[in-house]
Write an enzyme that holds these catalytic residues in place. Sequence first.
Site, PDB file in Angstrom:
ATOM      1  N   ASN A  74      45.678  34.640  40.992  1.00  0.00           N
ATOM      2  CA  ASN A  74      44.795  34.097  42.032  1.00  0.00           C
ATOM      3  C   ASN A  74      45.149  32.658  42.382  1.00  0.00           C
ATOM      4  O   ASN A  74      44.843  32.192  43.484  1.00  0.00           O
ATOM      5  CB  ASN A  74      43.339  34.233  41.594  1.00  0.00           C
ATOM      6  CG  ASN A  74      42.828  35.654  41.804  1.00  0.00           C
ATOM      7  OD1 ASN A  74      43.622  36.573  42.065  1.00  0.00           O
ATOM      8  ND2 ASN A  74      41.532  35.855  41.695  1.00  0.00           N
ATOM      9  N   GLU A 108      49.843  45.878  48.442  1.00  0.00           N
ATOM     10  CA  GLU A 108      49.489  45.882  47.024  1.00  0.00           C
ATOM     11  C   GLU A 108      48.214  45.081  46.788  1.00  0.00           C
ATOM     12  O   GLU A 108      47.314  45.520  46.057  1.00  0.00           O
ATOM     13  CB  GLU A 108      50.639  45.292  46.200  1.00  0.00           C
ATOM     14  CG  GLU A 108      50.339  45.192  44.716  1.00  0.00           C
ATOM     15  CD  GLU A 108      51.523  44.687  43.906  1.00  0.00           C
ATOM     16  OE1 GLU A 108      51.342  44.418  42.694  1.00  0.00           O
ATOM     17  OE2 GLU A 108      52.631  44.568  44.457  1.00  0.00           O
ATOM     18  N   ALA A 136      59.347  35.033  33.785  1.00  0.00           N
ATOM     19  CA  ALA A 136      59.136  34.968  35.240  1.00  0.00           C
ATOM     20  C   ALA A 136      58.074  35.968  35.646  1.00  0.00           C
ATOM     21  O   ALA A 136      58.269  37.170  35.513  1.00  0.00           O
ATOM     22  CB  ALA A 136      60.438  35.249  35.986  1.00  0.00           C
ATOM     23  N   GLY A 137      56.950  35.435  36.147  1.00  0.00           N
ATOM     24  CA  GLY A 137      55.872  36.303  36.609  1.00  0.00           C
ATOM     25  C   GLY A 137      55.740  36.237  38.112  1.00  0.00           C
ATOM     26  O   GLY A 137      56.441  36.931  38.845  1.00  0.00           O
ATOM     27  N   GLY A 163      22.779  42.929  24.500  1.00  0.00           N
ATOM     28  CA  GLY A 163      23.728  43.329  23.455  1.00  0.00           C
ATOM     29  C   GLY A 163      24.438  44.636  23.763  1.00  0.00           C
ATOM     30  O   GLY A 163      25.612  44.817  23.402  1.00  0.00           O
ATOM     31  N   GLU A 213      59.022  39.397  34.177  1.00  0.00           N
ATOM     32  CA  GLU A 213      59.876  39.214  33.010  1.00  0.00           C
ATOM     33  C   GLU A 213      59.177  38.298  32.018  1.00  0.00           C
ATOM     34  O   GLU A 213      58.204  37.610  32.380  1.00  0.00           O
ATOM     35  CB  GLU A 213      61.216  38.592  33.426  1.00  0.00           C
ATOM     36  CG  GLU A 213      62.026  39.478  34.345  1.00  0.00           C
ATOM     37  CD  GLU A 213      63.367  38.863  34.735  1.00  0.00           C
ATOM     38  OE1 GLU A 213      64.113  39.537  35.465  1.00  0.00           O
ATOM     39  OE2 GLU A 213      63.660  37.724  34.313  1.00  0.00           O
ATOM     40  N   THR A 244      53.395  48.473  34.506  1.00  0.00           N
ATOM     41  CA  THR A 244      52.446  49.578  34.626  1.00  0.00           C
ATOM     42  C   THR A 244      53.194  50.887  34.845  1.00  0.00           C
ATOM     43  O   THR A 244      54.184  50.934  35.572  1.00  0.00           O
ATOM     44  CB  THR A 244      51.498  49.319  35.802  1.00  0.00           C
ATOM     45  OG1 THR A 244      50.811  48.090  35.588  1.00  0.00           O
ATOM     46  CG2 THR A 244      50.481  50.446  35.946  1.00  0.00           C
ATOM     47  N   LEU A 299      22.895  41.062  31.844  1.00  0.00           N
ATOM     48  CA  LEU A 299      21.657  41.800  32.084  1.00  0.00           C
ATOM     49  C   LEU A 299      21.517  43.013  31.163  1.00  0.00           C
ATOM     50  O   LEU A 299      20.398  43.479  30.907  1.00  0.00           O
ATOM     51  CB  LEU A 299      21.577  42.240  33.551  1.00  0.00           C
ATOM     52  CG  LEU A 299      21.313  41.109  34.554  1.00  0.00           C
ATOM     53  CD1 LEU A 299      21.490  41.602  35.979  1.00  0.00           C
ATOM     54  CD2 LEU A 299      19.911  40.525  34.364  1.00  0.00           C
TER      55      LEU A 299
END
Length: 380
Positions: free
Chosen positions: A367, A243, A131-132, A341, A128, A159, A338
């Site tokens: 995380n 999940e 609220a995550g 550009g 929300e 999603t 690596l």
Amino acid sequence: MIPRTVFNEEHEQFRDTVRKFLEKEALPFHAQWEKDGQVDRGLWKKAGEIGFLCPQVPEEYGGLNLDFGYNAVIDEEISRFNLTGIGWGLHSDIAVPYIINYGSEAQKRKYLPQCISGDMVTAIAMTEPGAGSDLQGVRTTAIKNGDHYVLNGSKTFITNGQHANLVIVVAKTNPGEGASGVSLLLVEADSPGFKKGTNLEKVGMKAQDTSELFFDDVKVPAENLLGAEGQGFIYLMQELPQERLSVAIGATANAEAALSWTVDYVRERKAFGKPVSAFQNTQFKLAELAAELAAMRVFVDRCLELHYAHKLDVATAAKAKLLATDFQCKLLDECVQLHGGYGYMWEYPIARAWADARVQRIYAGTNEIMKLIISRELLQ
């Protein structure tokens, strides 16, 4: 290279089928889907016809009753091609298992065949605006009124939000309680009062439809309660390890692909009259990444083996998600460097992968939340 033992011959045959399908039906069109903000809805139907959606559903509901390795194969192949617009993982690995594990017989018979065929796309609405990761703090309410619940509130970052026909909504059926007041409701997209917001514009995963959802006095039949009232938080905690494993599987496969693209690039790209691969810095960077990636692959495969045996615990799944996504982002950043550009040009897969991967450390529980879960187990 360490041989993989987590997949059998049938899994690998299935992988070949998935890979050929994606090469034909998705890869040539993904750039356009990024501009459109979503994949072609017809892709879901094609996937359903071949059996790529919800392969773990029991046969009595029209499924193939396959092990989670088949889900993992699909996740890996989508990630190797960096087809981040395809929301099958959310559908098959995350949302539909709630119906399989907690749904009533009537719910399973009504919804599962459509989820398998691709006629129905699912989403799960947890997050929300306020609220995550704190799922106990959701403010969306579903108040019982006779034979239905009255649903009010909003969700964000959902999603499959545009394509979804069926949404599992996390709501408070008892607003005065914390975790024990949380329930899950199956809400059909054509329900009066249910509105989808615009497709959100994101930094990456541009072909993935991600939406806000709004519920204004939506009447949800009581029989659409998923499982028992007040048990939603427990159900969420039981399903989140799968999940998080799915996220780790995708992250590792994507990292392997990105390293391969980068090895090819530095062999061909010349600087100061010789291939970039001839420089010691390049060699050392690639060696470090390859070594860490090998260790990550072994750990994630072991987690998948544990999941086969129903032994993957919450903390180990959190470790897999934490380590795999942190490493994926680290590897992609080094690989962009690596590429020079060109690594910052959207036409190069490494640029897309770099942008797409950043959210991996945020969704399915940040995380930082993974660290809390791991530390609690250590200190209990």
